[in-house]
Design a protein around this motif. Structure first.
Motif, PDB file in Angstrom:
ATOM      1  N   LYS A 147      47.832  13.193 -98.439  1.00 45.48           N
ATOM      2  CA  LYS A 147      46.423  13.413 -98.768  1.00 45.48           C
ATOM      3  C   LYS A 147      46.253  14.029-100.146  1.00 45.48           C
ATOM      4  O   LYS A 147      45.222  13.846-100.802  1.00 45.48           O
ATOM      5  CB  LYS A 147      45.783  14.310 -97.703  1.00 45.48           C
ATOM      6  N   PRO A 178      43.885   8.765-101.099  1.00 45.77           N
ATOM      7  CA  PRO A 178      43.222   8.553 -99.808  1.00 45.77           C
ATOM      8  C   PRO A 178      43.477   7.152 -99.250  1.00 45.77           C
ATOM      9  O   PRO A 178      42.916   6.781 -98.224  1.00 45.77           O
ATOM     10  CB  PRO A 178      41.740   8.729-100.160  1.00 45.77           C
ATOM     11  N   PHE A 182      41.261   8.720 -94.390  1.00 50.04           N
ATOM     12  CA  PHE A 182      42.047   7.750 -95.156  1.00 50.04           C
ATOM     13  C   PHE A 182      41.458   6.342 -95.029  1.00 50.04           C
ATOM     14  O   PHE A 182      40.911   5.974 -93.985  1.00 50.04           O
ATOM     15  CB  PHE A 182      43.494   7.714 -94.646  1.00 50.04           C
TER      16      PHE A 182
END
Length: 366
Positions: A72, A76, A104
């Motif tokens: 992260k 993303p 995501f």
């Protein structure tokens, strides 16, 4: 014999928090703004050997919160490149359950001629892995297709169980309105029902028994209709306008908006390409068109019975830009097959990776 043999965890080495090749891939991931996540070492190595260096792998373990935290911080956007067998599909679904709530954007690589990245590279080389990435599908489509394969949707019990399982994923996708709409589209098409009907089915809180009774009633009803040879009236389904349709419609009805859009006919498909090869300026009238072209324009007009606004213009611009990128990617792929120098191939693949990054960025724009 297991595919991967891992050493035991130690005070300084923990499989659950380690991503293989991350130290090498980190800068590449930042550059292209997406990561390829593999199940095993050899799969990640295959991508790196092919010059696709934004690939990492879990060390023979399931995806963990520690892995997610590390990814992260870099991007993303994730492409899951898991094995194509049932175990790989289950692992991908489990990973999606963790990745989607974290925000995501996830795509799933499709291995159709080999079971994984390592085998794909061994059989088909760089081009094979490039094709796999190109054929990646969205998480929404992957989930629906994977669930549909588990049940006989022509059977009422199978259909109801399929709908029941979709509810769990509906809740996961609900955090992103755009993903949720994609999920509804794929699910309704797979279930063979209209989108609003699907939403109603998902929203209903019927018990399993009620669901079975409903399914049995429908089955009996269909059987009776078949026995009596009853022909039910079909409701005409209006086709959704394409980018080509909008451009032709705007050419005649919204010339000022049409002028805002830059494109060349080679980006279009079908009769629209032929039309815009003729209509190079805004001086073509309906009366001047040939019979078959006039009929085509009339069909387009019948599809659009609403006002074209700025949102539609932005949609068209976005779609055309994606087509330009796809065209350039295809040109690079053709060049990669011709060049013999490793350096030339490396430069081309770098340019291609940048185009894929741009494509993902455009697709993820709301």
């Amino acid at each position: 014999v297991p595919k991967y043999l891992n050493s035991q965890d130690t005070l300084i080495f923990k499989k659950s928090s380690t991503l293989y090749l991350l130290s090498f891939a980190k800068e590449y991931i930042k550059q292209v703004d997406y990561v390829i996540l593999c199940e095993g070492y050899f799969d990640a190595l295959a991508f790196h050997r092919a010059g696709i260096k934004n690939a990492v792998a879990t060390l023979g373990t399931a995806l963990t919160k520690s892995h997610i935290y590390k990814l992260k911080k870099l991007t993303p956007n994730i492409v899951l490149a898991f094995d194509s067998d049932s175990a790989g599909i289950k692992a991908a679904l489990r990973s999606l359950e963790m990745l989607i709530p974290e925000g995501f954007n996830v795509a799933i690589a499709k291995f159709e001629q080999a079971k994984d990245a390592d085998e794909t590279y061994s059989k088909f080389g760089v081009e094979g892995l490039v094709r796999v990435l190109d054929n990646s599908i969205g998480a929404e489509q992957f989930v629906v297709e994977s669930l549909a394969k588990q049940y006989d949707l022509s059977n009422p019990s199978g259909f109801n169980t399929f709908i029941k399982n979709l509810r769990n994923w509906e809740r996961l996708f609900s955090s992103n309105p755009r993903s949720l709409e994609k999920f509804y589209e794929h699910a309704s098409a797979t279930a063979g029902v209209m989108k609003e009907e699907l939403k109603s089915l998902l929203a209903s809180q019927q018990s399993q028994n009620q669901g079975n009774q409903y399914g049995q009633y429908n089955q009996q009803s269909r059987s009776y209709q078949q026995q009596q040879n009853i022909q039910l009236p079909k409701t005409p389904v209006k086709k959704v306008p394409t980018t080509e349709d909008y451009l032709v419609y705007m050419y005649f009805n919204y010339p000022e908006l049409f002028k805002q859009i830059e494109f060349t006919p080679d980006l279009l498909e079908g009769k629209a390409r032929e039309f815009f090869l003729i209509a190079k300026d805004l001086n073509v009238s309906l009366d001047s068109l040939s019979k078959h072209m006039g009929e085509y324009v009339k069909e387009v007009f019948d599809k659009i019975d609403f006002e074209v606004d700025d949102k539609i213009v932005e949609y068209i611009k976005k779609d055309l830009e994606l087509r330009r990128i796809d065209k350039r990617i295809a040109e690079i792929d053709a060049l990669v097959l011709k060049v013999t120098s490793d350096e030339e191939k490396r430069i081309l693949l770098k340019a291609r990776t940048e185009l894929v990054r741009q494509k993902m960025k455009i697709k993820n724009q709301k």
